[in-house]
Scaffold this motif. Structure first.
Motif, PDB file in Angstrom:
ATOM      1  N   MET A  36       0.836  -1.183   0.000  1.00  0.00           N
ATOM      2  CA  MET A  36       0.000   0.000   0.000  1.00  0.00           C
ATOM      3  C   MET A  36       0.874   1.238   0.000  1.00  0.00           C
ATOM      4  O   MET A  36       2.007   1.214   0.445  1.00  0.00           O
ATOM      5  N   ASN A  37       0.296   2.302  -0.520  1.00  0.00           N
ATOM      6  CA  ASN A  37       0.989   3.583  -0.572  1.00  0.00           C
ATOM      7  C   ASN A  37       0.298   4.525   0.409  1.00  0.00           C
ATOM      8  O   ASN A  37      -0.922   4.664   0.382  1.00  0.00           O
ATOM      9  N   VAL A  38       1.070   5.164   1.281  1.00  0.00           N
ATOM     10  CA  VAL A  38       0.534   6.088   2.275  1.00  0.00           C
ATOM     11  C   VAL A  38       0.935   7.502   1.874  1.00  0.00           C
ATOM     12  O   VAL A  38       2.110   7.788   1.678  1.00  0.00           O
ATOM     13  N   ILE A  39      -0.070   8.379   1.765  1.00  0.00           N
ATOM     14  CA  ILE A  39       0.163   9.763   1.352  1.00  0.00           C
ATOM     15  C   ILE A  39      -0.220  10.682   2.508  1.00  0.00           C
ATOM     16  O   ILE A  39      -1.364  10.666   2.969  1.00  0.00           O
ATOM     17  N   LYS A  40       0.754  11.481   2.965  1.00  0.00           N
ATOM     18  CA  LYS A  40       0.471  12.460   4.010  1.00  0.00           C
ATOM     19  C   LYS A  40      -0.307  13.619   3.395  1.00  0.00           C
ATOM     20  O   LYS A  40      -0.076  13.989   2.247  1.00  0.00           O
ATOM     21  N   THR A  41      -1.197  14.200   4.184  1.00  0.00           N
ATOM     22  CA  THR A  41      -1.950  15.378   3.756  1.00  0.00           C
ATOM     23  C   THR A  41      -1.400  16.593   4.500  1.00  0.00           C
ATOM     24  O   THR A  41      -0.593  16.438   5.420  1.00  0.00           O
ATOM     25  N   PRO A  42      -1.865  17.791   4.173  1.00  0.00           N
ATOM     26  CA  PRO A  42      -1.410  18.981   4.904  1.00  0.00           C
ATOM     27  C   PRO A  42      -1.882  19.021   6.365  1.00  0.00           C
ATOM     28  O   PRO A  42      -1.386  19.824   7.136  1.00  0.00           O
ATOM     29  N   LEU A  43      -2.838  18.166   6.734  1.00  0.00           N
ATOM     30  CA  LEU A  43      -3.361  18.131   8.103  1.00  0.00           C
ATOM     31  C   LEU A  43      -2.702  16.973   8.856  1.00  0.00           C
ATOM     32  O   LEU A  43      -2.842  15.809   8.464  1.00  0.00           O
ATOM     33  N   GLU A  44      -1.980  17.296   9.912  1.00  0.00           N
ATOM     34  CA  GLU A  44      -1.196  16.313  10.663  1.00  0.00           C
ATOM     35  C   GLU A  44      -2.052  15.120  11.086  1.00  0.00           C
ATOM     36  O   GLU A  44      -3.096  15.268  11.710  1.00  0.00           O
ATOM     37  N   GLY A  45      -1.584  13.914  10.698  1.00  0.00           N
ATOM     38  CA  GLY A  45      -2.244  12.679  11.093  1.00  0.00           C
ATOM     39  C   GLY A  45      -3.269  12.163  10.103  1.00  0.00           C
ATOM     40  O   GLY A  45      -3.628  10.993  10.138  1.00  0.00           O
ATOM     41  N   LEU A  46      -3.754  13.010   9.221  1.00  0.00           N
ATOM     42  CA  LEU A  46      -4.744  12.625   8.212  1.00  0.00           C
ATOM     43  C   LEU A  46      -3.997  12.011   7.033  1.00  0.00           C
ATOM     44  O   LEU A  46      -3.132  12.664   6.444  1.00  0.00           O
ATOM     45  N   LEU A  47      -4.336  10.769   6.688  1.00  0.00           N
ATOM     46  CA  LEU A  47      -3.567  10.036   5.685  1.00  0.00           C
ATOM     47  C   LEU A  47      -4.458   9.451   4.595  1.00  0.00           C
ATOM     48  O   LEU A  47      -5.532   8.905   4.890  1.00  0.00           O
ATOM     49  N   VAL A  48      -4.001   9.520   3.357  1.00  0.00           N
ATOM     50  CA  VAL A  48      -4.647   8.848   2.238  1.00  0.00           C
ATOM     51  C   VAL A  48      -3.937   7.511   2.058  1.00  0.00           C
ATOM     52  O   VAL A  48      -2.701   7.457   2.021  1.00  0.00           O
ATOM     53  N   ILE A  49      -4.728   6.457   1.969  1.00  0.00           N
ATOM     54  CA  ILE A  49      -4.185   5.109   1.817  1.00  0.00           C
ATOM     55  C   ILE A  49      -4.573   4.589   0.436  1.00  0.00           C
ATOM     56  O   ILE A  49      -5.758   4.531   0.093  1.00  0.00           O
ATOM     57  N   GLU A  50      -3.566   4.223  -0.361  1.00  0.00           N
ATOM     58  CA  GLU A  50      -3.815   3.610  -1.658  1.00  0.00           C
ATOM     59  C   GLU A  50      -3.403   2.142  -1.569  1.00  0.00           C
ATOM     60  O   GLU A  50      -2.208   1.839  -1.476  1.00  0.00           O
ATOM     61  N   PRO A  51      -4.373   1.231  -1.585  1.00  0.00           N
ATOM     62  CA  PRO A  51      -4.020  -0.183  -1.466  1.00  0.00           C
ATOM     63  C   PRO A  51      -3.361  -0.708  -2.738  1.00  0.00           C
ATOM     64  O   PRO A  51      -3.521  -0.130  -3.817  1.00  0.00           O
ATOM     65  N   THR A  52      -2.624  -1.780  -2.586  1.00  0.00           N
ATOM     66  CA  THR A  52      -2.069  -2.474  -3.738  1.00  0.00           C
ATOM     67  C   THR A  52      -3.165  -3.379  -4.283  1.00  0.00           C
ATOM     68  O   THR A  52      -3.676  -4.249  -3.569  1.00  0.00           O
ATOM     69  N   GLN A  69       3.323   0.896   8.135  1.00  0.00           N
ATOM     70  CA  GLN A  69       3.441   1.894   7.068  1.00  0.00           C
ATOM     71  C   GLN A  69       2.879   3.266   7.427  1.00  0.00           C
ATOM     72  O   GLN A  69       3.237   4.251   6.798  1.00  0.00           O
ATOM     73  N   THR A  70       2.011   3.331   8.441  1.00  0.00           N
ATOM     74  CA  THR A  70       1.442   4.625   8.815  1.00  0.00           C
ATOM     75  C   THR A  70       1.977   5.142  10.145  1.00  0.00           C
ATOM     76  O   THR A  70       1.855   6.329  10.435  1.00  0.00           O
ATOM     77  N   GLY A  71       2.529   4.232  10.965  1.00  0.00           N
ATOM     78  CA  GLY A  71       2.938   4.615  12.309  1.00  0.00           C
ATOM     79  C   GLY A  71       1.759   4.699  13.263  1.00  0.00           C
ATOM     80  O   GLY A  71       1.897   5.141  14.402  1.00  0.00           O
ATOM     81  N   VAL A  72       0.579   4.272  12.816  1.00  0.00           N
ATOM     82  CA  VAL A  72      -0.642   4.321  13.614  1.00  0.00           C
ATOM     83  C   VAL A  72      -1.017   2.896  14.009  1.00  0.00           C
ATOM     84  O   VAL A  72      -1.258   2.048  13.157  1.00  0.00           O
ATOM     85  N   ASN A  73      -1.055   2.660  15.310  1.00  0.00           N
ATOM     86  CA  ASN A  73      -1.437   1.346  15.819  1.00  0.00           C
ATOM     87  C   ASN A  73      -2.838   1.470  16.401  1.00  0.00           C
ATOM     88  O   ASN A  73      -3.021   2.094  17.443  1.00  0.00           O
ATOM     89  N   VAL A  74      -3.832   0.946  15.708  1.00  0.00           N
ATOM     90  CA  VAL A  74      -5.222   1.106  16.123  1.00  0.00           C
ATOM     91  C   VAL A  74      -5.907  -0.236  16.311  1.00  0.00           C
ATOM     92  O   VAL A  74      -5.495  -1.240  15.742  1.00  0.00           O
ATOM     93  N   GLN A  75      -6.951  -0.184  17.109  1.00  0.00           N
ATOM     94  CA  GLN A  75      -7.840  -1.340  17.237  1.00  0.00           C
ATOM     95  C   GLN A  75      -9.234  -0.851  16.881  1.00  0.00           C
ATOM     96  O   GLN A  75      -9.770   0.047  17.529  1.00  0.00           O
ATOM     97  N   PHE A  76      -9.793  -1.411  15.827  1.00  0.00           N
ATOM     98  CA  PHE A  76     -11.138  -1.034  15.416  1.00  0.00           C
ATOM     99  C   PHE A  76     -12.162  -1.859  16.190  1.00  0.00           C
ATOM    100  O   PHE A  76     -11.961  -3.045  16.420  1.00  0.00           O
ATOM    101  N   VAL A  77     -13.260  -1.206  16.578  1.00  0.00           N
ATOM    102  CA  VAL A  77     -14.285  -1.869  17.387  1.00  0.00           C
ATOM    103  C   VAL A  77     -15.642  -1.909  16.702  1.00  0.00           C
ATOM    104  O   VAL A  77     -16.551  -2.591  17.178  1.00  0.00           O
TER     105      VAL A  77
END
Length: 181
Positions: free
Chosen positions: A1-17, A38-46
């Motif tokens: 996947m390709n991770v694109i940073k936006t001008p807003l800190e923490g907001l990321l565009v994810i382009e999957p392979t 790849q994002t540096g974000v470790n999350v748990q979705f609920v």
């Protein structure tokens, strides 16, 4: 996947392979290990949510002032113009917005961390919108910033007035909204 940073800190565009051929396509829409690496974000979705909306429907700008939700959003059918607004008072980009097209064609995703309001308008005949959240829906803490607040200045791609819920019509301007520290 390709991770694109936006001008807003923490907001990321994810382009999957995406792997495709004459039969169709396959892609991994979420992998916790790869996402963290790849994002540096470790999350748990609920919670996972799925909506279907007609052309011209605008949903948002929603957030929860407590039990704030991070969201990973994508479109599986149709297309939307998706928007996140920074509501973190301490952020240098407080009150600024970022928008992009999410569609079944581009398969992009947007990672919206807690601290942002979120909304979208459907630009195709209909759209199916999926999102994963890091906290549960809590109606008591739900808030809405009005979609057309001139202080934010979102450039929605609209042909006429959007179709809004009563809740979204009652959104407040950013200047009156409860925001994050």
């Amino acid at each position: 996947m390709n991770v694109i940073k936006t001008p807003l800190e923490g907001l990321l565009v994810i382009e999957p392979t995406v792997f495709g051929d004459q039969r169709g396509f396959f892609y991994e829409s979420f992998n916790a290990q790869r996402f963290a690496e790849q994002t540096g974000v470790n999350v748990q979705f609920v919670q996972d949510n799925h909506s279907r909306s007609a052309k011209g429907v605008l949903r948002g700008l929603h957030y929860q002032i407590q039990q704030a939700q991070g969201k990973l959003v994508r479109v599986t059918s149709g297309a939307v113009f998706d928007v996140a607004v920074d509501l973190r008072k301490s952020s240098p980009t407080f009150g600024q917005w970022y928008g992009l097209e999410l569609s079944e064609e581009n398969k992009r995703q947007l990672w919206i961390p807690a601290g942002f309001a979120h909304g979208f308008v459907v630009t195709s005949e209909f759209a199916e919108f999926l999102y994963k959240t890091t906290d549960y829906y809590a109606p008591a803490f739900e808030r809405s910033v009005i979609w057309n607040d001139p202080a934010i200045g979102i450039e929605w791609p609209l042909d006429g007035e959007p179709l809004l819920s009563a809740k979204d019509k009652a959104g407040v301007p950013l200047a009156q909204a409860e925001v994050y520290p």
